[in-house]
Motif scaffolding. Structure first.
Motif, mmCIF file in Angstrom:
data_model
loop_
_atom_site.group_PDB
_atom_site.id
_atom_site.type_symbol
_atom_site.label_atom_id
_atom_site.label_comp_id
_atom_site.label_asym_id
_atom_site.label_seq_id
_atom_site.Cartn_x
_atom_site.Cartn_y
_atom_site.Cartn_z
ATOM 1 N N VAL A 59 1.091 8.968 -9.886
ATOM 2 C CA VAL A 59 0.455 8.638 -8.601
ATOM 3 C C VAL A 59 1.440 8.841 -7.448
ATOM 4 O O VAL A 59 1.065 9.325 -6.385
ATOM 5 C CB VAL A 59 -0.084 7.187 -8.626
ATOM 6 C CG1 VAL A 59 -0.565 6.752 -7.263
ATOM 7 C CG2 VAL A 59 -1.212 7.066 -9.641
ATOM 8 N N PHE A 60 2.699 8.499 -7.665
ATOM 9 C CA PHE A 60 3.723 8.688 -6.641
ATOM 10 C C PHE A 60 3.856 10.159 -6.279
ATOM 11 O O PHE A 60 3.919 10.527 -5.101
ATOM 12 C CB PHE A 60 5.060 8.133 -7.160
ATOM 13 C CG PHE A 60 6.156 8.102 -6.148
ATOM 14 C CD1 PHE A 60 6.279 7.024 -5.287
ATOM 15 C CD2 PHE A 60 7.074 9.135 -6.061
ATOM 16 C CE1 PHE A 60 7.301 6.978 -4.351
ATOM 17 C CE2 PHE A 60 8.099 9.102 -5.130
ATOM 18 C CZ PHE A 60 8.206 8.017 -4.266
ATOM 19 N N LEU A 61 3.893 11.021 -7.296
ATOM 20 C CA LEU A 61 4.033 12.457 -7.047
ATOM 21 C C LEU A 61 2.775 13.078 -6.452
ATOM 22 O O LEU A 61 2.857 14.032 -5.681
ATOM 23 C CB LEU A 61 4.428 13.175 -8.333
ATOM 24 C CG LEU A 61 5.831 12.830 -8.861
ATOM 25 C CD1 LEU A 61 6.052 13.472 -10.225
ATOM 26 C CD2 LEU A 61 6.895 13.257 -7.871
ATOM 27 N N GLN A 62 1.611 12.554 -6.819
ATOM 28 C CA GLN A 62 0.362 13.059 -6.250
ATOM 29 C C GLN A 62 0.190 12.641 -4.797
ATOM 30 O O GLN A 62 -0.567 13.260 -4.063
ATOM 31 C CB GLN A 62 -0.842 12.551 -7.050
ATOM 32 C CG GLN A 62 -1.018 13.191 -8.384
ATOM 33 C CD GLN A 62 -2.200 12.624 -9.135
ATOM 34 O OE1 GLN A 62 -2.753 11.589 -8.777
ATOM 35 N NE2 GLN A 62 -2.584 13.307 -10.195
ATOM 36 N N ASN A 63 0.873 11.541 -4.419
ATOM 37 C CA ASN A 63 0.804 11.014 -3.060
ATOM 38 C C ASN A 63 -0.635 10.696 -2.653
ATOM 39 O O ASN A 63 -1.053 10.948 -1.527
ATOM 40 C CB ASN A 63 1.456 11.987 -2.080
ATOM 41 C CG ASN A 63 1.907 11.299 -0.810
ATOM 42 O OD1 ASN A 63 2.087 10.091 -0.783
ATOM 43 N ND2 ASN A 63 2.101 12.080 0.232
ATOM 44 N N THR A 64 -1.401 10.117 -3.591
ATOM 45 C CA THR A 64 -2.795 9.776 -3.303
ATOM 46 C C THR A 64 -2.943 8.400 -2.674
ATOM 47 O O THR A 64 -3.932 8.148 -1.999
ATOM 48 C CB THR A 64 -3.652 9.835 -4.578
ATOM 49 O OG1 THR A 64 -3.071 8.987 -5.562
ATOM 50 C CG2 THR A 64 -3.744 11.250 -5.096
ATOM 51 N N ILE A 65 -1.992 7.534 -2.907
ATOM 52 C CA ILE A 65 -1.938 6.248 -2.215
ATOM 53 C C ILE A 65 -0.529 6.117 -1.653
ATOM 54 O O ILE A 65 0.379 6.828 -2.085
ATOM 55 C CB ILE A 65 -2.301 5.048 -3.124
ATOM 56 C CG1 ILE A 65 -1.356 4.924 -4.311
ATOM 57 C CG2 ILE A 65 -3.724 5.122 -3.587
ATOM 58 C CD1 ILE A 65 -1.610 3.687 -5.156
ATOM 59 N N PRO A 66 -0.337 5.243 -0.678
ATOM 60 C CA PRO A 66 0.996 5.145 -0.066
ATOM 61 C C PRO A 66 2.087 4.882 -1.102
ATOM 62 O O PRO A 66 1.924 4.075 -2.020
ATOM 63 C CB PRO A 66 0.852 3.962 0.895
ATOM 64 C CG PRO A 66 -0.599 3.901 1.206
ATOM 65 C CD PRO A 66 -1.300 4.352 -0.039
#
Length: 99
Positions: A59-66
């Protein structure tokens, strides 16, 4: 299922496993002398923690949420009952994305 949803589910499951380890398995070991409970609960908690960190990295790498939210979710996994606040943060982040 999206990576955000998987992160939320894993955060909740990891938090429950942490509580089981601290509130059930540890007393079984130190009060009643049953070390097997800690071995089983600790192993499950360890697998959950690794899975949570992997999902958080995705999720961090996808940058989908802060990214700050993802970092706080991981930090809150170290605190008993922190998963409840993390769940609320992830739910709010998903609501903001939907809006």
């Amino acid at each position: 299922m999206s990576a955000r949803r998987i992160l939320r589910t894993l955060s909740f499951a990891e938090g429950i496993s942490y509580l089981l380890l601290m509130l059930v398995a540890m007393p079984l070991k130190y009060v009643w002398g049953e070390p097997l409970a800690v071995r089983i609960a600790g192993s499950l908690h360890g697998v959950g923690t690794v899975a949570l960190c992997a999902a958080a990295a995705v999720v961090f790498l996808q940058n989908t949420i802060p990214r700050r939210t993802v970092a706080l979710v991981v930090l809150l996994s170290l605190v008993p009952f922190g998963f409840l606040l993390a769940d609320r943060m992830l739910l709010n982040a998903e609501a903001e994305l939907a809006a």
